[in-house]
Design a protein around this motif. Sequence first.
Motif, PDB file in Angstrom:
ATOM      1  N   VAL A 316      47.274  41.093  14.112  1.00 41.86           N
ATOM      2  CA  VAL A 316      48.430  40.239  13.856  1.00 41.86           C
ATOM      3  C   VAL A 316      49.031  40.618  12.509  1.00 41.86           C
ATOM      4  O   VAL A 316      48.365  40.560  11.479  1.00 41.86           O
ATOM      5  N   GLU A 317      50.298  41.019  12.524  1.00 41.81           N
ATOM      6  CA  GLU A 317      51.020  41.328  11.297  1.00 41.81           C
ATOM      7  C   GLU A 317      51.883  40.130  10.926  1.00 41.81           C
ATOM      8  O   GLU A 317      52.805  39.760  11.655  1.00 41.81           O
ATOM      9  N   CYS A 318      51.558  39.514   9.806  1.00 45.35           N
ATOM     10  CA  CYS A 318      52.313  38.363   9.317  1.00 45.35           C
ATOM     11  C   CYS A 318      53.228  38.829   8.189  1.00 45.35           C
ATOM     12  O   CYS A 318      52.738  39.208   7.115  1.00 45.35           O
ATOM     13  N   GLU A 319      54.521  38.812   8.423  1.00 46.48           N
ATOM     14  CA  GLU A 319      55.455  39.223   7.380  1.00 46.48           C
ATOM     15  C   GLU A 319      55.667  38.057   6.416  1.00 46.48           C
ATOM     16  O   GLU A 319      56.212  37.017   6.776  1.00 46.48           O
ATOM     17  N   THR A 320      55.189  38.236   5.190  1.00 48.90           N
ATOM     18  CA  THR A 320      55.215  37.161   4.213  1.00 48.90           C
ATOM     19  C   THR A 320      55.709  37.713   2.879  1.00 48.90           C
ATOM     20  O   THR A 320      56.263  38.820   2.838  1.00 48.90           O
ATOM     21  N   TYR A 321      55.536  36.959   1.809  1.00 45.12           N
ATOM     22  CA  TYR A 321      56.031  37.407   0.507  1.00 45.12           C
ATOM     23  C   TYR A 321      55.308  36.641  -0.585  1.00 45.12           C
ATOM     24  O   TYR A 321      55.120  35.429  -0.487  1.00 45.12           O
ATOM     25  N   ARG A 322      54.891  37.355  -1.619  1.00 48.59           N
ATOM     26  CA  ARG A 322      54.275  36.672  -2.761  1.00 48.59           C
ATOM     27  C   ARG A 322      55.352  36.349  -3.788  1.00 48.59           C
ATOM     28  O   ARG A 322      56.213  37.173  -4.099  1.00 48.59           O
ATOM     29  N   PHE A 323      55.284  35.141  -4.319  1.00 46.89           N
ATOM     30  CA  PHE A 323      56.312  34.671  -5.242  1.00 46.89           C
ATOM     31  C   PHE A 323      56.048  35.079  -6.684  1.00 46.89           C
ATOM     32  O   PHE A 323      56.918  34.892  -7.546  1.00 46.89           O
ATOM     33  N   ARG A 324      54.875  35.597  -6.963  1.00 46.29           N
ATOM     34  CA  ARG A 324      54.544  36.055  -8.310  1.00 46.29           C
ATOM     35  C   ARG A 324      54.280  37.559  -8.279  1.00 46.29           C
ATOM     36  O   ARG A 324      54.325  38.187  -7.216  1.00 46.29           O
ATOM     37  N   GLY A 325      53.979  38.126  -9.435  1.00 45.18           N
ATOM     38  CA  GLY A 325      53.653  39.540  -9.495  1.00 45.18           C
ATOM     39  C   GLY A 325      52.341  39.829  -8.792  1.00 45.18           C
ATOM     40  O   GLY A 325      51.647  38.919  -8.314  1.00 45.18           O
ATOM     41  N   HIS A 326      51.987  41.092  -8.735  1.00 40.22           N
ATOM     42  CA  HIS A 326      50.748  41.478  -8.061  1.00 40.22           C
ATOM     43  C   HIS A 326      49.556  40.725  -8.631  1.00 40.22           C
ATOM     44  O   HIS A 326      48.696  40.244  -7.896  1.00 40.22           O
ATOM     45  N   ASP A 332      56.181  41.929 -12.917  1.00 39.45           N
ATOM     46  CA  ASP A 332      56.992  41.819 -11.700  1.00 39.45           C
ATOM     47  C   ASP A 332      58.427  42.271 -11.935  1.00 39.45           C
ATOM     48  O   ASP A 332      59.391  41.563 -11.620  1.00 39.45           O
ATOM     49  N   GLU A 333      58.575  43.476 -12.455  1.00 41.81           N
ATOM     50  CA  GLU A 333      59.896  44.011 -12.758  1.00 41.81           C
ATOM     51  C   GLU A 333      60.392  45.011 -11.715  1.00 41.81           C
ATOM     52  O   GLU A 333      61.520  45.492 -11.813  1.00 41.81           O
ATOM     53  N   LEU A 334      59.577  45.349 -10.720  1.00 42.12           N
ATOM     54  CA  LEU A 334      59.945  46.388  -9.762  1.00 42.12           C
ATOM     55  C   LEU A 334      60.702  45.839  -8.551  1.00 42.12           C
ATOM     56  O   LEU A 334      61.466  46.562  -7.923  1.00 42.12           O
ATOM     57  N   ARG A 335      60.471  44.589  -8.215  1.00 38.68           N
ATOM     58  CA  ARG A 335      61.149  44.014  -7.061  1.00 38.68           C
ATOM     59  C   ARG A 335      62.531  43.500  -7.469  1.00 38.68           C
ATOM     60  O   ARG A 335      62.701  42.943  -8.552  1.00 38.68           O
ATOM     61  N   LYS A 336      63.481  43.674  -6.601  1.00 33.45           N
ATOM     62  CA  LYS A 336      64.859  43.309  -6.911  1.00 33.45           C
ATOM     63  C   LYS A 336      65.036  41.787  -6.914  1.00 33.45           C
ATOM     64  O   LYS A 336      64.467  41.087  -6.072  1.00 33.45           O
ATOM     65  N   PRO A 337      65.854  41.278  -7.825  1.00 36.47           N
ATOM     66  CA  PRO A 337      66.061  39.823  -7.908  1.00 36.47           C
ATOM     67  C   PRO A 337      66.592  39.218  -6.612  1.00 36.47           C
ATOM     68  O   PRO A 337      66.190  38.118  -6.233  1.00 36.47           O
ATOM     69  N   SER A 341      64.826  36.201  -4.514  1.00 35.26           N
ATOM     70  CA  SER A 341      65.524  34.940  -4.256  1.00 35.26           C
ATOM     71  C   SER A 341      65.658  34.675  -2.760  1.00 35.26           C
ATOM     72  O   SER A 341      65.612  33.517  -2.315  1.00 35.26           O
ATOM     73  N   HIS A 342      65.793  35.751  -1.966  1.00 43.14           N
ATOM     74  CA  HIS A 342      65.890  35.593  -0.509  1.00 43.14           C
ATOM     75  C   HIS A 342      64.638  34.939   0.050  1.00 43.14           C
ATOM     76  O   HIS A 342      64.708  33.997   0.852  1.00 43.14           O
ATOM     77  N   TYR A 343      63.476  35.421  -0.380  1.00 40.12           N
ATOM     78  CA  TYR A 343      62.232  34.860   0.142  1.00 40.12           C
ATOM     79  C   TYR A 343      61.893  33.528  -0.506  1.00 40.12           C
ATOM     80  O   TYR A 343      61.255  32.670   0.129  1.00 40.12           O
TER      81      TYR A 343
END
Length: 429
Positions: A316-326, A332-337, A341-343
């Motif tokens: 099962v692949e769950c497409e999710t997102y972490r709200f903080r850095g790794h 957390d400067e590599l991900r686009k703003p 904000s979308h997630y």
Amino acid sequence: MAAASSFTAAAKFLAPVAARSGGDSRPPLPASSSSAASSLRPRRKPAPRLRTALAVSSDVLPGNKAAPSAAAAHLAVTREEALELYEDMVLGRIFEDMCAQMYYRGKMFGFVHLYNGQEAVSTGFIKLLNQADCVVSTYRDHVHALSKGVPARSVMAELFGKATGCCRGQGGSMHMFSAPHNLLGGFAFIGEGIPVATGAAFAAKYRHEVLKESGPDGLDVTLAFFGDGTCNNGQFFECLNMAQLWKLPIVFVVENNLWAIGMSHLRATSDPEIYKKGPAFGMPGVHVDGMDVLKVREVAKEAIERARRGEGPTLVECETYRFRGHSLADPDELRKPDEKSHYAARDPITALKKYIIEQNLATESELKSIEKKIDDVVEEAVEFADASPLPPRSQLLENVFSDPKGFGIGPDGKYRCEDPLFTQGTAQV
């Protein structure tokens, strides 16, 4: 396989792969002469088509958006179930927020990886398990431990490195373990936990088929949690093969948060649709919206039930997102703003709260009382952890050697680490 088709309803709400990450897309392949290539390529007979597709997904390719089915639009969840899900997700979020505070106050040491944003995956899967079922986690393991029932004070004390922690202060953030709760550990190296989970599933099948020790519900089930970056590692493929070969009662849960530390998922793998790797080994592969706990729960329920029935593993692949850095050390400067904000706008806790109120399952004041209750639980966990004692030095060499007398215990029967000179180096002792 009829079981695979029942996954369809819950897997209808997915974003196109091309839009999943803000990272750069893969570079184009060099151009080649199609005529020359075709003249050198031997003709092959077309492969026989499967009667039933094992991979179940929808809207994973651009222009292939599927409308929600009636079953998916009206997910069955009772008031009690909804409140249990909400409480568990709020516990995970508030606990992790408190971890950040304690880390920056110097109460925790080393790397601390928080789970904010991914709560729907942990709650959606683990709250369906029995006590005898097993969970194998990663370095991002605090919330998995909480969902499996490990008390918040035991997890917090472990993070503080105290003797009252679930590993007596010896595991820390990345190595949560609790035998009574069948939490088989967080594993710091990616992919390290998948063979352990596969072994646990094999043990469950052996108990069921050989020792006749399983419960009335069927086989004990193991959940193996790991991220998208792990899916490029050899252990992942080896264990998928073994699990399907032996029809082991395991669910491989990919928490695809789109980033492997600072590497975009689309740049790191030749095929970003991880769920498709399941059918390559003969097991169902499912892609589900990991930001919606109800959709995750529906897919998880079917995957766990088919494993319990002895029908084998599911990917099962769950497409999710972490709200903080790794980790808390990551700026957390590599991900686009705009990606973040979308997630953030799709916060799984906010979405569940909205659903509960709209469906008249609970009032806003009832949900606020749950939040207040969890605030108190986490505050008490911090007070307990802070007041707890540090592990004794005699504990240092326990669980290291099967017979520690040759190294850790002196002729007088006492641990050498109790000698005041021990910290100067064992050579002098």
